[in-house]
Design a protein around this motif. Structure first.
Motif, mmCIF file in Angstrom:
data_model
loop_
_atom_site.group_PDB
_atom_site.id
_atom_site.type_symbol
_atom_site.label_atom_id
_atom_site.label_comp_id
_atom_site.label_asym_id
_atom_site.label_seq_id
_atom_site.Cartn_x
_atom_site.Cartn_y
_atom_site.Cartn_z
ATOM 1 N N THR A 265 0.839 -1.198 0.000
ATOM 2 C CA THR A 265 0.000 0.000 0.000
ATOM 3 C C THR A 265 0.874 1.249 0.000
ATOM 4 O OG1 THR A 265 -1.792 -1.166 1.124
ATOM 5 C CG2 THR A 265 -1.802 1.248 1.260
ATOM 6 N N ALA A 266 1.940 1.250 0.791
ATOM 7 C CA ALA A 266 2.861 2.396 0.826
ATOM 8 C C ALA A 266 3.547 2.575 -0.520
ATOM 9 C CB ALA A 266 3.894 2.206 1.938
ATOM 10 N N LEU A 267 3.985 1.487 -1.141
ATOM 11 C CA LEU A 267 4.628 1.566 -2.456
ATOM 12 C C LEU A 267 3.652 2.037 -3.532
ATOM 13 C CD1 LEU A 267 6.781 -1.669 -2.291
ATOM 14 C CD2 LEU A 267 7.649 0.675 -2.522
ATOM 15 N N TYR A 268 2.408 1.628 -3.429
ATOM 16 C CA TYR A 268 1.405 2.072 -4.398
ATOM 17 C C TYR A 268 1.278 3.596 -4.357
ATOM 18 C CZ TYR A 268 -2.940 2.475 -7.010
ATOM 19 O OH TYR A 268 -3.887 2.823 -7.942
ATOM 20 N N LYS A 269 1.258 4.168 -3.176
ATOM 21 C CA LYS A 269 1.135 5.626 -3.037
ATOM 22 C C LYS A 269 2.342 6.346 -3.639
ATOM 23 C CE LYS A 269 -1.748 5.308 1.068
ATOM 24 N NZ LYS A 269 -1.806 5.442 2.526
ATOM 25 N N ILE A 270 3.503 5.711 -3.595
ATOM 26 C CA ILE A 270 4.731 6.311 -4.127
ATOM 27 C C ILE A 270 4.807 6.153 -5.646
ATOM 28 C CG2 ILE A 270 7.256 6.089 -4.152
ATOM 29 C CD1 ILE A 270 6.997 5.190 -1.155
ATOM 30 N N TRP A 271 4.527 4.962 -6.162
ATOM 31 C CA TRP A 271 4.695 4.641 -7.585
ATOM 32 C C TRP A 271 3.461 4.967 -8.418
ATOM 33 C CZ3 TRP A 271 8.793 2.434 -10.430
ATOM 34 C CH2 TRP A 271 9.944 2.150 -9.679
ATOM 35 N N TYR A 272 2.292 5.041 -7.794
ATOM 36 C CA TYR A 272 1.031 5.280 -8.501
ATOM 37 C C TYR A 272 0.259 6.411 -7.804
ATOM 38 C CZ TYR A 272 1.909 0.657 -10.570
ATOM 39 O OH TYR A 272 2.464 -0.420 -11.222
ATOM 40 N N PRO A 273 0.849 7.589 -7.695
ATOM 41 C CA PRO A 273 0.218 8.648 -6.891
ATOM 42 C C PRO A 273 -1.164 9.081 -7.385
ATOM 43 C CG PRO A 273 2.012 9.541 -8.205
ATOM 44 C CD PRO A 273 2.075 8.039 -8.333
ATOM 45 N N ASN A 274 -1.420 8.958 -8.668
ATOM 46 C CA ASN A 274 -2.728 9.310 -9.234
ATOM 47 C C ASN A 274 -3.380 8.110 -9.908
ATOM 48 O OD1 ASN A 274 -2.583 12.127 -8.511
ATOM 49 N ND2 ASN A 274 -1.062 12.342 -10.131
ATOM 50 N N GLY A 275 -3.014 6.918 -9.466
ATOM 51 C CA GLY A 275 -3.564 5.708 -10.054
ATOM 52 C C GLY A 275 -2.851 5.258 -11.314
ATOM 53 N N LYS A 276 -1.829 6.000 -11.742
ATOM 54 C CA LYS A 276 -1.040 5.664 -12.930
ATOM 55 C C LYS A 276 0.432 5.593 -12.521
ATOM 56 C CE LYS A 276 -0.270 7.223 -17.695
ATOM 57 N NZ LYS A 276 1.154 7.140 -17.783
ATOM 58 N N LYS A 277 1.136 4.603 -13.037
ATOM 59 C CA LYS A 277 2.530 4.398 -12.661
ATOM 60 C C LYS A 277 3.407 5.555 -13.138
ATOM 61 C CE LYS A 277 5.988 0.708 -12.765
ATOM 62 N NZ LYS A 277 6.255 -0.622 -13.314
ATOM 63 N N VAL A 278 4.184 6.090 -12.212
ATOM 64 C CA VAL A 278 5.192 7.106 -12.518
ATOM 65 C C VAL A 278 6.479 6.706 -11.809
ATOM 66 C CG1 VAL A 278 3.529 8.993 -12.804
ATOM 67 C CG2 VAL A 278 4.553 8.583 -10.573
ATOM 68 N N LEU A 279 7.602 7.142 -12.343
ATOM 69 C CA LEU A 279 8.867 6.849 -11.671
ATOM 70 C C LEU A 279 9.062 7.825 -10.519
ATOM 71 C CD1 LEU A 279 11.441 6.125 -14.511
ATOM 72 C CD2 LEU A 279 10.095 4.534 -13.163
ATOM 73 N N PRO A 280 9.107 7.328 -9.307
ATOM 74 C CA PRO A 280 9.346 8.200 -8.159
ATOM 75 C C PRO A 280 10.854 8.482 -8.042
ATOM 76 C CG PRO A 280 8.986 5.962 -7.418
ATOM 77 C CD PRO A 280 8.826 5.958 -8.917
#
Length: 151
Positions: free
Chosen positions: A84-99
């Motif tokens: 869940t924590a990683l999802y918030k970092i990698w998918y902040p708006n529901g789409k994968k972005v490179l953190p």
């Protein structure tokens, strides 16, 4: 999280975090049936830190393919607070972005090896290794520029 190098490599490679509406996210990855050894290794390493189900065989009928089907192994996690924590970092708006900041902290030689094993290729010319390729097709031009600079 002691498993960040493996998760970093997987999320840069063949891994993703899926989330259905109203449910908690789950980590998953899939590999060709020929890569069952790598799939099993990843499962064995990850199960120490997150609840992942054993690799499950999957056969998908696809008339576009010469054989008419594809075969793979899929590993999916159960829910876990780290995912869940990683999802918030990698998918902040529901789409994968490179953190970027997270990658700068966690992309090391081990995660690079996991990424290479998932999505890498060694080009050999006249019996000599000449280039290493890492697939970055799923990343934006800006994200690719960042990765090139960071590496």
């Amino acid at each position: 999280m002691s498993f960040t190098y493996s998760i970093c490599g997987k999320l840069l490679g063949d891994g993703c975090i899926t989330k259905q509406d109203g449910r908690k996210p789950r980590f998953q990855f899939m590999h060709r049936v020929e890569d069952v050894g790598w799939t099993q290794h990843c499962y064995e390493q990850l199960k120490r830190d997150i609840p992942v189900n054993p690799p499950a065989y999957r056969k998908v009928l696809d008339t576009r393919l010469k054989k008419g089907f594809s075969e793979s192994y899929v590993v999916q996690s159960k829910t876990h607070e780290a995912i869940t924590a990683l999802y918030k970092i990698w998918y902040p708006n529901g789409k994968k972005v490179l953190p970027k900041q997270w990658i700068q902290q966690h992309l090391d030689e081990r995660s690079l090896a996991w990424w290479y094993q998932d999505d890498g290729h060694l080009k050999i010319v006249k019996g000599i290794a000449s280039k290493i390729y890492l697939s970055t097709d799923g990343f934006t031009k800006e994200e690719n520029e960042f990765l090139m600079q960071w590496l």
